[in-house]
Design a protein around this motif. Structure first.
Motif, mmCIF file in Angstrom:
data_model
loop_
_atom_site.group_PDB
_atom_site.id
_atom_site.type_symbol
_atom_site.label_atom_id
_atom_site.label_comp_id
_atom_site.label_asym_id
_atom_site.label_seq_id
_atom_site.Cartn_x
_atom_site.Cartn_y
_atom_site.Cartn_z
ATOM 1 N N TYR A 52 0.826 -1.205 0.000
ATOM 2 C CA TYR A 52 0.000 0.000 0.000
ATOM 3 C C TYR A 52 0.858 1.252 0.000
ATOM 4 O O TYR A 52 1.808 1.363 0.756
ATOM 5 C CB TYR A 52 -0.929 0.031 1.219
ATOM 6 N N TRP A 53 0.496 2.199 -0.873
ATOM 7 C CA TRP A 53 1.213 3.468 -0.930
ATOM 8 C C TRP A 53 1.014 4.219 0.372
ATOM 9 O O TRP A 53 -0.088 4.260 0.903
ATOM 10 C CB TRP A 53 0.678 4.297 -2.088
ATOM 11 N N PRO A 54 2.054 4.827 0.904
ATOM 12 C CA PRO A 54 1.886 5.635 2.112
ATOM 13 C C PRO A 54 0.922 6.777 1.838
ATOM 14 O O PRO A 54 1.099 7.513 0.876
ATOM 15 C CB PRO A 54 3.284 6.167 2.398
ATOM 16 N N ARG A 55 -0.093 6.920 2.648
ATOM 17 C CA ARG A 55 -1.150 7.885 2.382
ATOM 18 C C ARG A 55 -0.867 9.240 3.000
ATOM 19 O O ARG A 55 -0.298 9.343 4.062
ATOM 20 C CB ARG A 55 -2.465 7.359 2.941
ATOM 21 N N GLU A 56 -1.317 10.286 2.328
ATOM 22 C CA GLU A 56 -1.339 11.607 2.916
ATOM 23 C C GLU A 56 -2.774 11.866 3.350
ATOM 24 O O GLU A 56 -3.694 11.145 2.953
ATOM 25 C CB GLU A 56 -0.840 12.656 1.924
ATOM 26 N N ALA A 57 -2.992 12.869 4.158
ATOM 27 C CA ALA A 57 -4.327 13.154 4.685
ATOM 28 C C ALA A 57 -5.327 13.292 3.548
ATOM 29 O O ALA A 57 -5.081 13.988 2.572
ATOM 30 C CB ALA A 57 -4.294 14.434 5.515
ATOM 31 N N GLY A 58 -6.444 12.603 3.667
ATOM 32 C CA GLY A 58 -7.516 12.697 2.695
ATOM 33 C C GLY A 58 -7.354 11.830 1.464
ATOM 34 O O GLY A 58 -8.273 11.713 0.676
ATOM 35 N N ALA A 59 -6.205 11.218 1.272
ATOM 36 C CA ALA A 59 -5.979 10.369 0.100
ATOM 37 C C ALA A 59 -6.549 8.983 0.343
ATOM 38 O O ALA A 59 -6.601 8.515 1.474
ATOM 39 C CB ALA A 59 -4.491 10.278 -0.210
ATOM 40 N N ARG A 60 -6.978 8.351 -0.705
ATOM 41 C CA ARG A 60 -7.488 6.986 -0.600
ATOM 42 C C ARG A 60 -6.331 6.000 -0.751
ATOM 43 O O ARG A 60 -5.484 6.176 -1.618
ATOM 44 C CB ARG A 60 -8.497 6.727 -1.704
ATOM 45 N N PRO A 61 -6.315 4.958 0.058
ATOM 46 C CA PRO A 61 -5.255 3.956 -0.116
ATOM 47 C C PRO A 61 -5.494 3.186 -1.400
ATOM 48 O O PRO A 61 -6.623 3.084 -1.872
ATOM 49 C CB PRO A 61 -5.417 3.053 1.102
ATOM 50 N N HIS A 62 -4.454 2.688 -1.988
ATOM 51 C CA HIS A 62 -4.611 1.806 -3.138
ATOM 52 C C HIS A 62 -3.448 0.833 -3.189
ATOM 53 O O HIS A 62 -2.389 1.085 -2.653
ATOM 54 C CB HIS A 62 -4.737 2.594 -4.445
ATOM 55 N N ARG A 63 -3.718 -0.280 -3.817
ATOM 56 C CA ARG A 63 -2.706 -1.325 -3.929
ATOM 57 C C ARG A 63 -1.719 -0.931 -5.027
ATOM 58 O O ARG A 63 -2.103 -0.499 -6.095
ATOM 59 C CB ARG A 63 -3.367 -2.661 -4.250
ATOM 60 N N THR A 64 -0.444 -1.078 -4.732
ATOM 61 C CA THR A 64 0.584 -0.798 -5.727
ATOM 62 C C THR A 64 0.960 -2.100 -6.422
ATOM 63 O O THR A 64 0.530 -3.174 -6.010
ATOM 64 C CB THR A 64 1.828 -0.182 -5.065
ATOM 65 N N HIS A 65 1.767 -1.998 -7.466
ATOM 66 C CA HIS A 65 2.196 -3.202 -8.173
ATOM 67 C C HIS A 65 3.368 -3.870 -7.462
ATOM 68 O O HIS A 65 3.356 -5.062 -7.219
ATOM 69 C CB HIS A 65 2.593 -2.870 -9.612
ATOM 70 N N ASP A 66 4.387 -3.088 -7.145
ATOM 71 C CA ASP A 66 5.617 -3.657 -6.588
ATOM 72 C C ASP A 66 5.856 -3.278 -5.133
ATOM 73 O O ASP A 66 6.778 -3.800 -4.512
ATOM 74 C CB ASP A 66 6.827 -3.218 -7.423
ATOM 75 N N GLY A 67 5.079 -2.355 -4.589
ATOM 76 C CA GLY A 67 5.180 -1.993 -3.188
ATOM 77 C C GLY A 67 6.553 -1.498 -2.786
ATOM 78 O O GLY A 67 7.182 -0.706 -3.487
ATOM 79 N N LEU A 68 7.019 -1.971 -1.661
ATOM 80 C CA LEU A 68 8.281 -1.524 -1.091
ATOM 81 C C LEU A 68 9.457 -1.760 -2.037
ATOM 82 O O LEU A 68 10.398 -0.962 -2.078
ATOM 83 C CB LEU A 68 8.528 -2.220 0.250
ATOM 84 N N ALA A 69 9.403 -2.799 -2.841
ATOM 85 C CA ALA A 69 10.502 -3.087 -3.772
ATOM 86 C C ALA A 69 10.724 -1.924 -4.734
ATOM 87 O O ALA A 69 11.866 -1.561 -5.039
ATOM 88 C CB ALA A 69 10.229 -4.376 -4.548
ATOM 89 N N ALA A 70 9.652 -1.302 -5.229
ATOM 90 C CA ALA A 70 9.788 -0.151 -6.136
ATOM 91 C C ALA A 70 10.418 1.029 -5.409
ATOM 92 O O ALA A 70 11.248 1.746 -5.977
ATOM 93 C CB ALA A 70 8.433 0.235 -6.702
ATOM 94 N N CYS A 71 10.035 1.235 -4.166
ATOM 95 C CA CYS A 71 10.618 2.312 -3.366
ATOM 96 C C CYS A 71 12.104 2.069 -3.153
ATOM 97 O O CYS A 71 12.925 2.979 -3.321
ATOM 98 C CB CYS A 71 9.884 2.423 -2.036
ATOM 99 N N GLU A 72 12.467 0.842 -2.805
ATOM 100 C CA GLU A 72 13.881 0.505 -2.584
ATOM 101 C C GLU A 72 14.698 0.652 -3.865
ATOM 102 O O GLU A 72 15.844 1.094 -3.836
ATOM 103 C CB GLU A 72 13.996 -0.897 -1.999
ATOM 104 N N GLU A 73 14.109 0.317 -5.008
ATOM 105 C CA GLU A 73 14.797 0.478 -6.298
ATOM 106 C C GLU A 73 15.051 1.963 -6.587
ATOM 107 O O GLU A 73 16.138 2.342 -7.032
ATOM 108 C CB GLU A 73 13.967 -0.141 -7.418
#
Length: 158
Positions: A52-73
């Motif tokens: 799940y993408w880290p949410r900011e206030a008022g944003a809707r959560p959504h499923r990502t494709h690669d999650g933390l792996a994309a962030c680490e890349e």
């Protein structure tokens, strides 16, 4: 800023084009420092499964494709650049107008993507507002209100 329904945390106002350019220039000034920012402020917010993408206030959560792996890349790529800086981006009225026209078109037609409802590509929309002799590209950020969240989303690209 207004309060999100059922929350006390205010919903941030939409970032201005100038704020987004300032944030992009923060990355360009020192990619390694931005990697450290993503490592300390963005990566820890992913859920344990990293989906799940880290949410900011008022944003809707959504499923990502690669999650933390994309962030680490993204962090690894920025780290590899080190402290090498790129020249700052500057706002251009024609580019800003082309982007605003495209956003209005996407909202009006309830669509997402780089192709306009008239079939136009980014270069065609840019040429409506000037002539471009260098490369230009388009990067869309959906659902992020702050410049930090929009730029992080574009860098992580998941």
């Amino acid at each position: 800023a207004r309060a999100a329904r059922g929350r006390e945390e205010p919903i941030p106002e939409l970032a201005t084009p100038a704020e987004v350019i300032d944030e992009i220039n923060r990355v360009r000034r020192d990619p390694a420092a931005y990697a450290a920012f993503l490592r300390s402020h963005v990566a820890p917010r992913y859920r344990l499964d990293g989906s799940y993408w880290p949410r900011e206030a008022g944003a809707r959560p959504h499923r990502t494709h690669d999650g933390l792996a994309a962030c680490e890349e993204a962090i690894a790529e920025l780290d590899a650049l080190g402290a090498d800086c790129l020249p700052p981006l500057k706002a251009h009225v024609g580019m800003t107008r082309a982007a605003e026209d495209h956003v209005e078109d996407l909202v009006r037609t309830k669509r997402l993507g780089h192709t306009g409802s008239d079939g136009s590509a980014p270069a065609q929309r840019l040429n409506r507002h000037g002539r471009w002799f260098e490369r230009a590209s388009e990067c869309l950020s959906h659902g992020r209100r702050t410049a930090v969240a929009a730029v992080a989303q574009m860098i992580i690209d998941d």
